[in-house]
Design a protein around this motif. Structure first.
Motif, PDB file in Angstrom:
ATOM      1  N   VAL A   1       0.501   7.170  -5.908  1.00  0.00           N
ATOM      2  CA  VAL A   1      -0.645   7.802  -4.485  1.00  0.00           C
ATOM      3  C   VAL A   1      -0.392   8.684  -3.875  1.00  0.00           C
ATOM      4  O   VAL A   1       0.295   9.119  -4.117  1.00  0.00           O
ATOM      5  CB  VAL A   1      -1.509   6.719  -3.890  1.00  0.00           C
ATOM      6  CG1 VAL A   1      -2.259   5.511  -4.953  1.00  0.00           C
ATOM      7  CG2 VAL A   1      -0.450   6.190  -2.734  1.00  0.00           C
TER       8      VAL A   1
ATOM      9  N   ARG B   1       5.073   0.033  -9.359  1.00  0.00           N
ATOM     10  CA  ARG B   1       4.486   0.643  -8.391  1.00  0.00           C
ATOM     11  C   ARG B   1       3.558   1.916  -8.825  1.00  0.00           C
ATOM     12  O   ARG B   1       4.067   2.795  -9.653  1.00  0.00           O
ATOM     13  CB  ARG B   1       5.013   1.536  -7.445  1.00  0.00           C
ATOM     14  CG  ARG B   1       5.855  -0.008  -6.331  1.00  0.00           C
ATOM     15  CD  ARG B   1       6.421   0.674  -5.134  1.00  0.00           C
ATOM     16  NE  ARG B   1       6.930  -0.841  -4.331  1.00  0.00           N
ATOM     17  CZ  ARG B   1       6.373  -1.063  -3.079  1.00  0.00           C
ATOM     18  NH1 ARG B   1       4.969  -0.595  -3.141  1.00  0.00           N
ATOM     19  NH2 ARG B   1       6.726  -2.210  -2.873  1.00  0.00           N
TER      20      ARG B   1
ATOM     21  N   LYS C   1      -0.063  12.120  -9.011  1.00  0.00           N
ATOM     22  CA  LYS C   1      -1.252  10.060  -8.182  1.00  0.00           C
ATOM     23  C   LYS C   1      -1.136  10.226  -9.904  1.00  0.00           C
ATOM     24  O   LYS C   1      -1.692  10.391 -10.931  1.00  0.00           O
ATOM     25  CB  LYS C   1      -2.212  11.318  -8.170  1.00  0.00           C
ATOM     26  CG  LYS C   1      -2.820  10.149  -7.208  1.00  0.00           C
ATOM     27  CD  LYS C   1      -4.464  10.476  -6.518  1.00  0.00           C
ATOM     28  CE  LYS C   1      -5.165   9.469  -6.350  1.00  0.00           C
ATOM     29  NZ  LYS C   1      -6.892   9.902  -5.997  1.00  0.00           N
TER      30      LYS C   1
ATOM     31  N   LYS D   1       1.848  -0.035  -4.618  1.00  0.00           N
ATOM     32  CA  LYS D   1       0.917   2.077  -4.420  1.00  0.00           C
ATOM     33  C   LYS D   1       3.011   2.030  -3.569  1.00  0.00           C
ATOM     34  O   LYS D   1       3.286   1.874  -3.368  1.00  0.00           O
ATOM     35  CB  LYS D   1       0.845   1.968  -3.671  1.00  0.00           C
ATOM     36  CG  LYS D   1      -1.072   1.586  -4.179  1.00  0.00           C
ATOM     37  CD  LYS D   1      -1.888   2.215  -3.515  1.00  0.00           C
ATOM     38  CE  LYS D   1      -3.543   1.177  -3.643  1.00  0.00           C
ATOM     39  NZ  LYS D   1      -3.406   0.168  -4.387  1.00  0.00           N
TER      40      LYS D   1
ATOM     41  N   THR E   1       0.696  -1.503   0.055  1.00  0.00           N
ATOM     42  CA  THR E   1      -0.249  -0.086  -0.331  1.00  0.00           C
ATOM     43  C   THR E   1       0.899   1.932  -0.002  1.00  0.00           C
ATOM     44  O   THR E   1       0.253   2.892   0.007  1.00  0.00           O
ATOM     45  CB  THR E   1      -0.994  -0.076   1.055  1.00  0.00           C
ATOM     46  OG1 THR E   1      -0.389   0.068   2.273  1.00  0.00           O
ATOM     47  CG2 THR E   1      -2.430  -0.834   1.649  1.00  0.00           C
TER      48      THR E   1
END
Lengths: 390, 82
Positions: free
Chosen positions: B82, B79, B59, B44, A309
């Motif tokens: 974000v 990746r 982004k 990400k 994440t």
């Protein structure tokens, strides 16, 4: 020969290609033989690949589960270099995978620039720069003067000289770390600390005394121990306590090679990819130290999941489990009632895309042969049946 | 993260940090098609990640990361910012 091997780039991993190149030179194989080897390796490699739909998470969990039951039996042992203790074994492994913010024993491995790393004298000097010195460390006695409501600190002059701390430096740094006090240096090697607020209570002065003991004088905050260690042909400084950012500002330190065992600190200073590397390094360290054999691919996989994440997520209900899309999957891990109630309040929809939720509702899980959906061409068959009826 | 800018070195030089490069829009579509994935499915990376401090990113950009891997020498991963 090299051309032939180059053809297989991207089909066979680079490491295997290198091995083949080296071995075929040693065995002095001819081109034709190398070709046979390459084809055989390619076949083996294709066979070794994981099939689509394989439940790799479960394989990883099992691969970790079995050896770690062994580890419980010899847990809570300390090991490390010289005087720096490092948590190892199961407690450390849990710490890594739970992604605890601060490890129990933070430590750093500091490499030095090439002009310093071979000279033990220089290395020791740099090490003393890094170690944190508190006021307590260079003082003989703390006396509280209740009448003047001040604290007198008698200093160890020789220690100060050894650490090259001058009175002005001392006064400045104590002033900086205590803020609301006035600090004065007396000629007979004593430091007088006086609170600026005049009418303090009796307990305040004792509290100030405790604070003064921990006042930062010199070195890098948080680093409690430093040990120069010889590894190979260079000296490396091992520390207890970690503060990567400040260590990197010391000019003798090789900034490109400062390693911390604190995953979060690494992520903050160097980014998520470096944190991923640190997770792998630390886990491998524990496993090797315990004499266990877990394939590095499992560790790499866990590290990938933990950093997917962009932030570090531990394998806990607050970590990667909270990232799951399905309500039922989250509920099946821990605190089910909380998840189900919250989901029903906001009207969450579960599209039953993954494994756990399908087990719960008694459906085939999308794994292995359950993964692909089948589309059958019905029209041809139906036409035939129609004809038969006629 | 702002404090990091004071550091007089580039995280890219550190031994733990692999090479990060920004992928052009054209190539990005090609990669997504090749692996048959959408941006949402990829791992990400934060826009403020220290390793990206010398690359201008927005982004949704795709970052190519060339890791050193103990199993394959070099591994390429992607990746999404974000």
């Amino acid at each position: 020969m090299d051309d032939l091997i180059k053809e297989y780039e991207g089909i066979i991993p680079g490491k295997l290609l290198e091995d083949i190149k080296r071995e075929s030179k040693e065995q002095s194989l001819i081109k034709k033989q190398v070709k046979i080897v390459l084809d055989k390796v390619k076949e083996e490699y294709e066979n070794a690949k994981i099939d689509p739909g394989e439940a790799i998470g479960i394989i990883t969990a099992e691969s970790f589960g079995e050896p770690s039951t062994q580890m419980v039996l010899r847990t809570f042992h300390f090991a490390g270099v010289a005087e720096v203790n490092v948590t190892l074994g199961l407690p450390r492994l849990i710490e890594i995978f739970d992604a605890r913010k601060i490890p129990e024993t933070p430590s750093m491995e500091i490499h030095l620039k090439s002009e310093y790393k071979n000279d033990p004298k220089q290395v020791r000097k740099i090490a003393s720069l890094i170690k944190e010195t508190k006021l307590e460390d260079i003082s003989r006695e703390f006396t509280v003067n209740l009448v003047k409501s001040s604290i007198e600190v008698s200093l160890d002059r020789e220690l100060m000289r050894e650490l090259s701390i001058t009175p002005t430096l001392l006064v400045d740094s104590v002033q900086n770390s205590l803020k609301t006090v006035s600090v004065k240096y007396k000629d007979d090697d004593a430091l007088v600390i006086k609170s600026k607020s005049p009418e303090g209570e009796l307990s305040d002065i004792y509290r100030l005394k405790e604070k003064a003991k921990n006042a930062h004088v010199k070195g890098i905050k948080g680093v409690t121990q430093v040990v120069p260690v010889k590894t190979g042909n260079e000296y490396v400084i091992q520390t207890a306590g970690s503060n990567v950012r400040e260590v990197m500002e010391i000019k003798e330190v090789d900034v490109e090679n400062v390693l911390s065992n604190n995953i979060f600190e690494t992520a903050e200073v160097l980014g998520i990819e470096a944190a991923k590397e640190t997770i792998i390094r630390e886990a491998v360290k524990v496993i090797e130290n315990q004499g266990l054999d877990i394939d590095i691919r499992h560790i790499m996989f866990i590290a990938d999941v933990m950093t997917a994440t962009g932030n570090i997520k531990g394998i806990t209900r607050a970590g990667i489990t909270s990232e799951k899309e399905s309500v039922l999957a989250r509920a099946s891990f821990e605190t089910p009632i909380k998840h189900i109630i919250n989901a029903s309040i906001i009207g969450e929809v579960d599209s039953l895309n993954s494994v756990v939720e399908n087990v719960m509702v008694n459906q085939a899980v999308p794994l292995g042969t359950g993964l692909p959906g089948l589309l059958a061409k019905m029209s041809a068959k139906l036409e035939k049946e129609d004809k038969k009826k006629k | 993260m702002d404090e990091n800018k004071k550091l007089n070195f580039n995280p890219h030089d550190h031994v733990l940090v692999p090479k990060h490069t920004k992928i052009s829009e054209e190539e990005k579509q090609k990669i997504l098609q090749q692996y048959n994935v959408s941006l949402k499915q990829l791992p990400k990376i934060l826009r403020l990640d220290p390793a990206l401090q010398n690359i201008e990113v927005q982004k949704g950009d795709l970052i190519k990361i060339e890791r050193k891997s103990p199993t394959t020498n070099k591994a390429v991963v992607y990746r999404v910012v974000v």
